[in-house]
Every structure is written in C-alpha cells, then in structure tokens.
Design a protein around this motif. Structure first.
Motif, PDB file in Angstrom:
ATOM      1  N   GLN A  69     137.554  63.779  38.439  1.00 48.44           N
ATOM      2  CA  GLN A  69     137.268  62.653  39.345  1.00 48.44           C
ATOM      3  C   GLN A  69     138.213  61.503  39.054  1.00 48.44           C
ATOM      4  OE1 GLN A  69     135.367  62.930  41.818  1.00 48.44           O
ATOM      5  NE2 GLN A  69     135.145  60.838  42.566  1.00 48.44           N
ATOM      6  N   ALA A  70     138.571  61.334  37.792  1.00 46.58           N
ATOM      7  CA  ALA A  70     139.507  60.254  37.439  1.00 46.58           C
ATOM      8  C   ALA A  70     140.854  60.488  38.117  1.00 46.58           C
ATOM      9  CB  ALA A  70     139.685  60.220  35.927  1.00 46.58           C
ATOM     10  N   LEU A  71     141.311  61.743  38.094  1.00 45.22           N
ATOM     11  CA  LEU A  71     142.599  62.044  38.731  1.00 45.22           C
ATOM     12  C   LEU A  71     142.477  61.869  40.243  1.00 45.22           C
ATOM     13  CD1 LEU A  71     145.492  62.938  38.661  1.00 45.22           C
ATOM     14  CD2 LEU A  71     144.748  65.307  38.350  1.00 45.22           C
ATOM     15  N   ALA A  72     141.319  62.254  40.794  1.00 47.23           N
ATOM     16  CA  ALA A  72     141.103  62.051  42.239  1.00 47.23           C
ATOM     17  C   ALA A  72     141.244  60.566  42.584  1.00 47.23           C
ATOM     18  CB  ALA A  72     139.722  62.566  42.644  1.00 47.23           C
ATOM     19  N   GLY A  73     140.669  59.695  41.694  1.00 48.27           N
ATOM     20  CA  GLY A  73     140.778  58.255  41.940  1.00 48.27           C
ATOM     21  C   GLY A  73     142.210  57.774  41.904  1.00 48.27           C
ATOM     22  N   GLU A  74     143.006  58.348  40.978  1.00 55.06           N
ATOM     23  CA  GLU A  74     144.437  57.992  40.928  1.00 55.06           C
ATOM     24  C   GLU A  74     145.158  58.429  42.188  1.00 55.06           C
ATOM     25  OE1 GLU A  74     145.378  59.301  36.404  1.00 55.06           O
ATOM     26  OE2 GLU A  74     147.052  59.327  37.809  1.00 55.06           O
ATOM     27  N   LEU A  75     144.922  59.681  42.601  1.00 53.16           N
ATOM     28  CA  LEU A  75     145.650  60.226  43.754  1.00 53.16           C
ATOM     29  C   LEU A  75     145.316  59.463  45.037  1.00 53.16           C
ATOM     30  CD1 LEU A  75     145.368  64.061  43.046  1.00 53.16           C
ATOM     31  CD2 LEU A  75     147.210  62.476  42.428  1.00 53.16           C
ATOM     32  N   ALA A  76     144.093  58.915  45.089  1.00 48.88           N
ATOM     33  CA  ALA A  76     143.693  58.165  46.296  1.00 48.88           C
ATOM     34  C   ALA A  76     144.553  56.932  46.501  1.00 48.88           C
ATOM     35  CB  ALA A  76     142.220  57.765  46.180  1.00 48.88           C
ATOM     36  N   LEU A  77     145.238  56.502  45.422  1.00 47.47           N
ATOM     37  CA  LEU A  77     146.078  55.305  45.488  1.00 47.47           C
ATOM     38  C   LEU A  77     147.498  55.598  45.929  1.00 47.47           C
ATOM     39  CD1 LEU A  77     145.285  53.505  42.121  1.00 47.47           C
ATOM     40  CD2 LEU A  77     144.686  52.761  44.417  1.00 47.47           C
ATOM     41  N   GLU A  78     147.891  56.864  45.904  1.00 46.58           N
ATOM     42  CA  GLU A  78     149.297  57.207  46.126  1.00 46.58           C
ATOM     43  C   GLU A  78     149.701  57.009  47.584  1.00 46.58           C
ATOM     44  OE1 GLU A  78     150.129  58.208  42.152  1.00 46.58           O
ATOM     45  OE2 GLU A  78     151.430  57.846  43.859  1.00 46.58           O
ATOM     46  N   ARG A  79     150.959  56.691  47.803  1.00 47.32           N
ATOM     47  CA  ARG A  79     151.447  56.547  49.180  1.00 47.32           C
ATOM     48  C   ARG A  79     151.997  57.852  49.730  1.00 47.32           C
ATOM     49  NH1 ARG A  79     153.192  51.584  47.357  1.00 47.32           N
ATOM     50  NH2 ARG A  79     151.983  49.845  48.221  1.00 47.32           N
ATOM     51  N   HIS A  80     152.526  58.707  48.835  1.00 43.28           N
ATOM     52  CA  HIS A  80     153.121  59.963  49.313  1.00 43.28           C
ATOM     53  C   HIS A  80     152.861  61.067  48.288  1.00 43.28           C
ATOM     54  CE1 HIS A  80     156.888  62.357  50.823  1.00 43.28           C
ATOM     55  NE2 HIS A  80     155.744  62.977  51.075  1.00 43.28           N
ATOM     56  N   LEU A  81     152.083  62.037  48.698  1.00 47.27           N
ATOM     57  CA  LEU A  81     151.798  63.188  47.851  1.00 47.27           C
ATOM     58  C   LEU A  81     152.371  64.441  48.490  1.00 47.27           C
ATOM     59  CD1 LEU A  81     148.016  62.714  46.885  1.00 47.27           C
ATOM     60  CD2 LEU A  81     149.989  62.481  45.372  1.00 47.27           C
ATOM     61  N   VAL A  82     152.940  65.317  47.663  1.00 51.46           N
ATOM     62  CA  VAL A  82     153.367  66.639  48.123  1.00 51.46           C
ATOM     63  C   VAL A  82     152.603  67.655  47.286  1.00 51.46           C
ATOM     64  CG1 VAL A  82     155.295  68.244  48.443  1.00 51.46           C
ATOM     65  CG2 VAL A  82     155.668  65.763  48.685  1.00 51.46           C
TER      66      VAL A  82
END
Ligand SMILES: COc1ccc2nc(C(=O)O)sc2c1
Length: 283
Positions: free
Chosen positions: A133-146
């Motif tokens: 869940q912590a990583l999910a919270g980080e990824l929610a902040l990203e502008r561009h994910l691949v």
C-alpha cells in the motif's frame, strides 16, 4: 497521470476501462495507453522471444522490442530541473513507510521531488520487490508511469539494466505465487494506485480506514454491517445501534486489532504485539 502499459496481450488490460480506473480515465485524471509489444517488432513473425543463453526450459523475451518501446514511450527527456509544482499529497501511505522510514512527499528533498516528474518504469516480475500500500501511495503521485508486462521466463535482463541508466525502475511482484505473465499483476497494482490519486475517489475519508492504510495504523479492516438488522438468524452487533460514536469507534478498533492479531500479526504496531511473558519464563 500518463500510464503506458506494454504487453503481448493488450486485451488482457481491457478491464481497466471499467469501474474506478475507467472513471479516472474518463475524467482525464489518468491518460491510459495500452500498447502491444509486437508493434516494435520488424520480422514477418513479429518475434518477441527466443531461447535462453546458457540453456534451460522456456523462452526469454528479446531485448530489442522492449528497447524500442521504451525509446518511444520514454524519450530521453532530462529530469525536469524546473521546480516541481507541489505534488498532490497521497490519500495515504502504508504502514511499511514507518518500518522503512519513508517520509510523506512534503518532506521529500528537492531532488526527490524533481524525480517525481520523471518517468518511472515498473517491471512486473515474480522476482520483484513486494507491492505494498505504501508503494501504491507513491505511485499515485507519479506523472508518468510505464508498466512492462513480462511473459515466458521473463524479459532479457539487459532491458532493465539499460533502462536504469535513464529512468527510475522498480521490479515489482504482487505476491509469492506463480502467474503466467505480468498482465494480472499490472491490473492489480493499477487498481491499487489509481484509487489513491487525489480526485479519483469522491470521499477520500473512505480511504482512511481501509486495511493497510496508515490512517488505520496499517491494521486490517473491522467487520462492516448494513440492513437488515437480522439476517438468517444473525444479528448486527448491538453497539452499532447505540449512537455512541466514541464507543463505536472503540469497538471497531478492537475488532480491527483482533482480526489483525489473528490473521496478520506481522502488521500489528509494536505496541500492540502481545508479549506472552508466562510461557517465555516457564522453561
Ligand atoms: C514472465 O512474466 C511473469 C511471470 C510471472 C509473474 N508473476 C508476477 C507477480 O507479480 O507475482 S509478475 C510476473 C511476470
């Protein structure tokens, strides 16, 4: 957020157009682009795999298609040197932030915040670090994910090695079991982080008391009930009809602690772990 997902089975990602991720896409909060890796092949058979060097069973995904895919999806843009506008604070960070000493984004150094704007490559692999869940919270902040979905015995290791030289790369697993490829894992992590993007869920408060959320000390959720008050001889706990919100909150906390103690003692905050002194000293 722009989200690129690369797979040899792009139709596997179709469910992302449904439910919450679908709403996030319709609202423009997420710009989802699913790509067929074979778009970056040039032979008649659109070959994406070959036999492993050193022998062994199965096939390995060739580096060339992945390299060309990442070249196109993540052009060599320099890490933005302009100040990164305030990144949206995630609805929640998970408990393992405390364990790992992670800071909330507003405590990030300027360098970290600058990287928040740089593309981030997620490679789904059984040998990846556990998704939390912590990583999910980080990824929610990203502008561009691949997100790269592996198949067969995996992706040639040089793809990740080359990518690390020009973007942030995380190799991620959703659990200790065997899947046939990364697509199911990509669906899982996408559902987990998209719902944390500010604005996706109407009432962010509903995130606060979910299992594994920091707002709930990372505990498992308490049991929930709705109408009818009696169902097949089973009653709703009386406390929930009392109207005493403090008592109800206390009962819910106790339920969450007991459920966590029974099922996931590893998630219990240190202060709640039982110390069974009697047994320890009897020997
Ligand atoms: C070869 O591609 C695979 C195979 C299994 C697998 N399992 C994952 C997991 O997250 O458990 S990702 C993944 C990718």
């Amino acid at each position: 957020m722009r989200l690129d997902i690369v797979s040899i089975f792009p139709d596997y990602l179709a469910p992302l157009s449904l439910s919450l991720p679908g709403k996030a896409i319709e609202s423009g909060l997420v710009d989802l682009r699913v790509h067929d890796l074979r778009r970056w092949t040039h032979d008649r058979h659109r070959t994406v795999d070959d036999t492993p060097y050193g022998g062994g069973a199965g096939m390995v995904m060739k580096p060339e298609p992945w390299g060309e895919a990442l070249d196109e999806l993540v052009p060599d843009a320099p890490v933005p040197d302009a100040p990164v506008p305030d990144a949206p604070v995630p609805a929640q960070l998970g408990r393992d932030d405390e364990l790992q000493g992670n800071q909330a984004p507003d405590d990030r150094s300027q360098d970290d915040r600058a990287l928040v704007g740089a593309p981030r490559l997620l490679v789904m692999t059984p040998s990846g670090r556990p998704f939390t869940q912590a990583l999910a919270g980080e990824l929610a902040l990203e502008r561009h994910l691949v997100i790269a979905c592996g198949r067969y015995e995996g992706i040639d290791a040089r793809v990740v090695e080359h990518a690390r030289a020009r973007m942030r790369v995380d190799e991620i697993s959703i659990g200790d079991y065997v899947l046939n490829g990364g697509e199911a894992a990509a669906l899982v992590i996408t559902e987990a982080f998209v719902r944390l993007i500010p604005g996706v869920i109407g009432n962010p408060e509903s995130l606060a008391e979910e299992s594994h959320s920091a707002g709930h000390d990372g505990l498992l959720e308490y049991p929930v009930y709705t109408k009818p008050p009696s169902w097949r001889g089973l009653q709703v706990p009386d406390i929930l009809f009392s109207g005493h919100h403090g008592e109800i909150a206390r009962w819910r906390r106790e339920q969450a602690v007991e459920k966590t103690r029974a099922r996931r003692p590893d998630l219990l905050p240190a202060e709640l772990r039982e110390i069974i002194v009697g047994e320890a000293t009897s020997s």
